[in-house]
Scaffold this motif. Structure first.
Motif, mmCIF file in Angstrom:
data_model
loop_
_atom_site.group_PDB
_atom_site.id
_atom_site.type_symbol
_atom_site.label_atom_id
_atom_site.label_comp_id
_atom_site.label_asym_id
_atom_site.label_seq_id
_atom_site.Cartn_x
_atom_site.Cartn_y
_atom_site.Cartn_z
ATOM 1 N N SER A 1 26.400 -4.637 -78.407
ATOM 2 C CA SER A 1 25.139 -4.214 -77.785
ATOM 3 C C SER A 1 24.873 -5.004 -76.513
ATOM 4 O O SER A 1 24.466 -4.448 -75.491
ATOM 5 C CB SER A 1 23.975 -4.413 -78.747
ATOM 6 N N TRP A 2 25.111 -6.311 -76.566
ATOM 7 C CA TRP A 2 24.909 -7.149 -75.384
ATOM 8 C C TRP A 2 25.827 -6.706 -74.250
ATOM 9 O O TRP A 2 25.397 -6.556 -73.114
ATOM 10 C CB TRP A 2 25.173 -8.617 -75.720
ATOM 11 N N PHE A 3 27.099 -6.489 -74.572
ATOM 12 C CA PHE A 3 28.071 -6.107 -73.551
ATOM 13 C C PHE A 3 27.706 -4.758 -72.923
ATOM 14 O O PHE A 3 27.730 -4.599 -71.698
ATOM 15 C CB PHE A 3 29.478 -6.060 -74.147
ATOM 16 N N PHE A 4 27.349 -3.782 -73.744
ATOM 17 C CA PHE A 4 26.972 -2.457 -73.245
ATOM 18 C C PHE A 4 25.753 -2.556 -72.330
ATOM 19 O O PHE A 4 25.714 -1.969 -71.255
ATOM 20 C CB PHE A 4 26.691 -1.520 -74.424
ATOM 21 N N THR A 5 24.748 -3.325 -72.753
ATOM 22 C CA THR A 5 23.546 -3.503 -71.942
ATOM 23 C C THR A 5 23.874 -4.207 -70.630
ATOM 24 O O THR A 5 23.388 -3.819 -69.562
ATOM 25 C CB THR A 5 22.487 -4.298 -72.725
ATOM 26 N N PHE A 6 24.686 -5.242 -70.695
ATOM 27 C CA PHE A 6 25.087 -5.973 -69.491
ATOM 28 C C PHE A 6 25.775 -5.044 -68.502
ATOM 29 O O PHE A 6 25.458 -5.041 -67.309
ATOM 30 C CB PHE A 6 26.019 -7.129 -69.867
ATOM 31 N N VAL A 7 26.705 -4.240 -68.984
ATOM 32 C CA VAL A 7 27.426 -3.312 -68.101
ATOM 33 C C VAL A 7 26.462 -2.302 -67.486
ATOM 34 O O VAL A 7 26.505 -2.045 -66.275
ATOM 35 C CB VAL A 7 28.574 -2.603 -68.864
ATOM 36 N N CYS A 8 25.562 -1.738 -68.283
ATOM 37 C CA CYS A 8 24.612 -0.743 -67.759
ATOM 38 C C CYS A 8 23.692 -1.335 -66.703
ATOM 39 O O CYS A 8 23.494 -0.746 -65.644
ATOM 40 C CB CYS A 8 23.785 -0.139 -68.889
ATOM 41 N N PHE A 9 23.120 -2.507 -66.970
ATOM 42 C CA PHE A 9 22.121 -3.084 -66.074
ATOM 43 C C PHE A 9 22.746 -3.796 -64.886
ATOM 44 O O PHE A 9 22.323 -3.600 -63.752
ATOM 45 C CB PHE A 9 21.216 -4.055 -66.833
ATOM 46 N N ARG A 10 23.734 -4.631 -65.121
ATOM 47 C CA ARG A 10 24.254 -5.484 -64.054
ATOM 48 C C ARG A 10 25.418 -4.865 -63.298
ATOM 49 O O ARG A 10 25.519 -5.013 -62.090
ATOM 50 C CB ARG A 10 24.700 -6.837 -64.630
#
Length: 91
Positions: free
Chosen positions: A60-69
């Motif tokens: 979840s962290w990795f997916f969110t990081f990729v989407c936002f950053r």
């Protein structure tokens, strides 16, 4: 005035479709993850349930990081106000 209305209507429809899409994905992914986790823990006799949970959180962290950053799909509107001190104290 009709052009302004058409643009506003188009934005509203786009927003509704986007929210609907997110809800469909959410309602699909949640039960799918439950079934996959059950298969891993019971079907494969995996004896480390905390590891399954940690891998899910890291995903979840990795997916969110990729989407936002990386992709920039969403803008962080309060980025300047949420400092590390604020985060640790309030989250």
């Amino acid at each position: 005035a009709s052009l302004k209305y058409a643009s506003s209507h188009r934005q509203r429809v786009r927003y509704i479709v986007e929210v609907g899409g997110v809800l469909v994905i959410y309602m699909t992914v949640g039960p799918a993850l439950i079934l996959v986790n059950k298969h891993i823990l019971v079907g494969e006799n995996f004896r480390y349930p905390i590891l399954v949970s940690v891998v899910g959180q890291l995903g979840s962290w990795f997916f969110t990081f990729v989407c936002f950053r990386v992709l920039g799909t969403h803008k962080l509107t309060m980025r300047d106000k949420v400092t590390w001190r604020f985060y640790v104290a309030n989250m």
